[in-house]
Design a protein around this motif. Structure first.
Motif, PDB file in Angstrom:
ATOM      1  N   ILE A 126       0.857  -1.178   0.000  1.00 49.71           N
ATOM      2  CA  ILE A 126       0.000   0.000   0.000  1.00 49.71           C
ATOM      3  C   ILE A 126       0.893   1.229   0.000  1.00 49.71           C
ATOM      4  O   ILE A 126       1.845   1.318   0.785  1.00 49.71           O
ATOM      5  N   CYS A 127       0.606   2.168  -0.902  1.00 50.40           N
ATOM      6  CA  CYS A 127       1.321   3.428  -0.975  1.00 50.40           C
ATOM      7  C   CYS A 127       2.823   3.164  -1.191  1.00 50.40           C
ATOM      8  O   CYS A 127       3.198   2.363  -2.030  1.00 50.40           O
ATOM      9  N   THR A 145       2.936   0.244  -9.023  1.00 49.21           N
ATOM     10  CA  THR A 145       2.625   1.647  -8.803  1.00 49.21           C
ATOM     11  C   THR A 145       2.970   2.013  -7.367  1.00 49.21           C
ATOM     12  O   THR A 145       3.241   1.140  -6.535  1.00 49.21           O
ATOM     13  N   THR A 146       2.967   3.288  -7.097  1.00 48.88           N
ATOM     14  CA  THR A 146       3.170   3.814  -5.751  1.00 48.88           C
ATOM     15  C   THR A 146       2.539   5.191  -5.716  1.00 48.88           C
ATOM     16  O   THR A 146       1.956   5.643  -6.707  1.00 48.88           O
ATOM     17  N   HIS A 147       2.631   5.873  -4.580  1.00 49.50           N
ATOM     18  CA  HIS A 147       2.053   7.213  -4.496  1.00 49.50           C
ATOM     19  C   HIS A 147       2.724   8.121  -5.521  1.00 49.50           C
ATOM     20  O   HIS A 147       3.949   8.114  -5.675  1.00 49.50           O
ATOM     21  N   LEU A 168      -4.606   3.314  -9.811  1.00 50.14           N
ATOM     22  CA  LEU A 168      -4.900   3.079  -8.395  1.00 50.14           C
ATOM     23  C   LEU A 168      -4.165   1.855  -7.857  1.00 50.14           C
ATOM     24  O   LEU A 168      -3.654   1.880  -6.740  1.00 50.14           O
ATOM     25  N   PHE A 169      -4.144   0.776  -8.622  1.00 50.17           N
ATOM     26  CA  PHE A 169      -3.409  -0.410  -8.182  1.00 50.17           C
ATOM     27  C   PHE A 169      -3.042  -1.255  -9.391  1.00 50.17           C
ATOM     28  O   PHE A 169      -3.589  -1.082 -10.489  1.00 50.17           O
ATOM     29  N   SER A 178      -0.434  -0.779  -4.706  1.00 53.14           N
ATOM     30  CA  SER A 178      -1.470   0.248  -4.783  1.00 53.14           C
ATOM     31  C   SER A 178      -0.855   1.613  -4.540  1.00 53.14           C
ATOM     32  O   SER A 178       0.267   1.732  -4.034  1.00 53.14           O
ATOM     33  N   ALA A 179      -1.597   2.634  -4.896  1.00 54.65           N
ATOM     34  CA  ALA A 179      -1.122   4.006  -4.781  1.00 54.65           C
ATOM     35  C   ALA A 179      -1.295   4.483  -3.340  1.00 54.65           C
ATOM     36  O   ALA A 179      -0.873   3.799  -2.413  1.00 54.65           O
ATOM     37  N   GLY A 180      -1.930   5.635  -3.127  1.00 54.65           N
ATOM     38  CA  GLY A 180      -2.057   6.184  -1.781  1.00 54.65           C
ATOM     39  C   GLY A 180      -2.955   5.368  -0.876  1.00 54.65           C
ATOM     40  O   GLY A 180      -3.438   4.286  -1.240  1.00 54.65           O
TER      41      GLY A 180
END
Length: 351
Positions: A126-127, A145-147, A168-169, A178-180
């Motif tokens: 996550i993030c 992905t990431t923030h 988003l993910f 996943s992003a934020g």
């Protein structure tokens, strides 16, 4: 009660899917809590919990959060070797620019810890938890992905990773990112949906009062997340569309219900939702079709009509493209369990 023991009625007790959450100093409480909340409330049709969630750390005991309190982690890294899914939330320390920097080094040998995860288990971040997965080599050659605020630093440090900071993910084999923080909710719902179908994931979303479905490819950065209170916005049109999914809906129809020109509606819709009206409408129709396949015994052609695809052939085409399967195969996997009142996970469980 040990796995495999019988209840008085003679029914076997389900072995639950084990989710291990690996936390480090600087963990973000919202991300940790979201994993426990979402997986923790997932229930089968018999009311039984579908997941066990365990928080673990390199060393059991107090772990600092990025807030003004610590948490007491009861489990050590041994739980990772038994887990069916491992989730790594972000671990933040703010640098001079105010940008979150994942403090992997503060959490011990994360690469060594993650090396104990079984090959068949899922691993998710996550993030900026993606930094931990990348340092462990789990993302080399994979899409991740990431923030978005940390995307450039991630690219510099991990050129072997195919970074997509606009979603988003991601899902690449057994590895998920996943992003934020909010995107972590979308990812958890995606994992639950993959395990048990749309009906269970929708129930989790209702219980936690979050949107049941945001596609992973949706943009993670939305210019106007909350529409301005003055002037029209696209919310009423979306609500109307959900009530009329079985009808032929055009862009002009949606714009008219928002009292906007088509051009203005399209622009504002993308700003508010993150995808085009057409992409959003397809997502909602697929979700409606999945729900009908799980909850009813309607023929595929009838499901297609009620979800707005018109014909069974059209539904099959969209199902194959979006989910890599057919409506009949999807129903055989998820719908049969609901009809028999015997929902079971199709993923391995811990002993």
């Amino acid at each position: 009660m040990p796995a495999g023991r019988k209840r008085a009625s003679g029914a076997a007790v389900r072995r639950r899917h084990l989710v291990a959450v690996l936390v480090r100093d600087g963990v973000m409480p919202l991300e940790l809590g979201a994993v426990h909340q979402l997986f923790g409330v997932a229930r089968g049709s018999d009311g039984e919990r579908l997941y066990d969630v365990r928080t673990c750390a390199a060393v059991p005991g107090p772990v600092r959060t990025d807030a003004d309190f610590s948490i007491d982690v009861p489990h050590g890294p041994q739980v990772l070797a038994r887990a069916d899914t491992v989730v790594v939330p972000a671990s933040h320390a703010l640098d001079d620019t105010g940008t979150g920097t994942d403090t992997v080094a503060a959490g011990g040998d994360v690469a060594g810890l993650l090396s104990t995860v079984r090959p068949e288990a899922r691993v998710a971040s996550i993030c900026t938890g993606a930094f931990a997965l990348a340092r462990a080599g789990l993302l080399d050659g994979r899409r991740a992905t990431t923030h978005w605020l940390s995307a450039e630093r991630f690219r510099r440090e991990f050129p072997a990773v195919e970074l997509d900071p606009d979603v988003l993910f991601t899902e690449d084999g057994r590895v998920f990112t996943s992003a934020g923080e909010a995107a972590g909710i979308d990812l958890c719902l995606h994992l639950i949906r993959s395990d048990h179908g749309a009906a269970v994931a929708n129930d989790v979303a209702r219980r936690t009062v979050v949107p049941p479905f945001r596609d992973g490819g949706q943009a993670q950065f939305v210019d106007v997340p909350v529409p301005a209170p003055t002037g029209g916005h696209t919310g009423p049109a979306r609500s109307w569309a959900l009530e009329h999914l079985d009808e032929t809906l055009s862009l002009d129809d949606l714009a008219r219900h928002a009292s906007m020109s088509t051009r203005t509606f399209t622009r504002r819709f993308r700003r508010e939702v993150g995808v085009s009206p057409g992409a959003w409408l397809l997502q909602q129709r697929l979700l409606r079709a999945r729900d009908l396949l799980e909850r009813s015994e309607l023929p595929v052609d009838a499901v297609a009509r009620r979800a707005g695809f018109g014909t069974g052939a059209s539904l099959r085409q969209h199902f194959a493209r979006a989910l890599g399967t057919s409506p009949a195969a999807y129903r055989a996997t998820f719908g049969q369990d609901l009809r028999n009142q015997n929902v079971t996970s199709r993923l391995p469980r811990h002993p």
